[in-house]
Each structure stands twice: as C-alpha cells, then as structure tokens.
Design an enzyme around this catalytic site. Sequence first.
Site: not given
Length: 253
Positions: A62, A107, A110, A130
């Site tokens: 992010a 992310g 991910e 994270e």
Amino acid sequence: MSNVLIEERAHGARILTLNRPEARNAFSRALVDELRAAVAASTQARLVVLTGAGDKAFCAGADLKERRGMSTEETRRFLDDLNALMNEVAALPALTLAAINGAAFGGGCELALACDLRAAVPDAQIGLTEVTLGIIPGAGGTQRLARLVGPSRAKELIALGRRLGAADALAIGLLSDVGDPLAWAERLAAQLANTAPLAVAAAKRAIDEGAHLPIAEGLAVERRWYETTLGTEDRREGLRAFAEKRPPVFRGR
Ligand code: COA
C-alpha cells in the site's frame, strides 16, 4: 491508457505493469482502480502477467504516504477495494503469473499470492511485512500464504515480517521459477497455446474450490467442472485431432 498502469500484449500474454517506479509501484487508490478495470478487461486472455516497472520493485504494498492522510473509514474502504482486486485476479479464467521483478512486500506480496503462479528475478525479495507497521496483512495474505506454504511457515514469515530472498522463496514453494520471469511467461504462453481455454479455466476452478474440502467433496467439485467440458466443441475437436493425428485447433467453445 493511464500512466500508473501499462497494458500491453507481449510475450504471447496480456501484461499489466504497475507503473509507479518512483514510489516502488506502491498501491495508490488510482492504481488499484486502474488495475481492477484492466483485470475486468482480461477475461479473454490465455495468460495474464502482472509485473512492475523498473528493476527495484514489483510492488512495495500500500502507498504508505497516501495512507497517512486517510481516515480510519477511508482506510477500510481502501482495504475493501484492495481485497476486491485480489479476488478479481484470483477469479480470472486465464492462468495468471506474478512476474516479480524486485521487492514484493505487503500488498505487493498479496497480489502475487492471488496469482496462480509466481516467478521472480534472482535478487527479488518477498514478504508480508505488515507487523513491522503495527498491522497485519489485510488483502488475503494470512489466508493465501498459509494455504500455499502451510500454517507453520506462514506464521513464521508473517509474525516476523520476514523478507525472503528468491532462492528461499523457491525452496518453500512460494515461487515456481527464479530467473527471467518474462522469458518464463513466454514459454508458458507457448505451452498454453496447445491447451483448451475452457478446460484450463475449469481445471483452475476445480483446484481452487476443492483445495480445502474433504476429499469426497473435492472429487464432487472436480466432477462438476468436468461436466462443463463434456458438451464443448473443443472436446470434440480434441478427439477428432487425435484420430486424425494432427494438432487440435481449440476455439474456447
Ligand atoms: N508507499 C509509498 N512510497 C513508498 C513505498 C510505499 N509502500 N515504498 C517505497 N516508497 C517510496 C519511498 O518513500 C521513496 O520515496 P522518496 O524518493 O520520496 O523518498 C521511494 O519510494 C524509493 O524508496 P527507497 O526505500 O529509497 O527504495 P529502495 O529501492 O531502496 O527500496 C523497498 C525499495 C521496497 C525495499 C523499500 O522502499 C521498502 O521497504 N518500502 C516499504 C515496504 C513496505 O513496508 N510496504 C508496506 C507493507 S504493509
């Protein structure tokens, strides 16, 4: 075409390149929106490759600068959109490949996990980092990583925010190939050209839907997807081509 995402056909595949190299291809809201639109327009492709611009990062997760200006409610909405993106990538009928050209954190990792296959350059680094920011993976990471490498390894990697090198990621099955991911994509695309698109999509669904069911239920899932291929023109073409000793010409019907 936007500037934060490059869409092209190359190497026999549809290639979507995250194009914010100055921010290490981090997910801004605009990039998530653009990528979702591009994924929605990718349903006819045989191979969809996701990669990042530049040689530093696939995607640094992010956009943490944009995040600082977001309210809690805006952060929730962003997370919903990011999850929708991951689920849309995972649901594509085409085979999907994350061509990891550098760092893939948070992310970015991910997104790679939402793909069917992952290949990386030798100096890539991959991780769900994270917890080092006081949060946990929020776009599928805890679920998809655990399903891919097992809960114990996933806990080790996620709880420590570990950044794995490509060789280590290959060793635990997080990657399928280390080398030149776009060259690998080209070889995959050439092999896919000999396969029937509906059959590939059905096989993908059968594997995804059955993966965590008891075996009897998984076998029933497989049978349901097998049934979808029975009435297809491509199945008839496969049998005809075999009898005529020639390569089949599949039309995805
Ligand atoms: N969000 C916003 N900007 C980011 C970013 C992110 N997730 N990751 C990197 N950037 C920006 C940096 O702030 C820097 O901007 P600046 O030039 O204005 O200072 C620029 O990208 C280059 O970053 P830098 O760290 O100098 O590049 P690098 O090539 O040495 O390292 C990474 C690349 C990806 C290894 C490193 O930037 C990093 O670890 N980023 C954070 C990853 C992360 O924790 N992601 C979130 C997980 S939830």
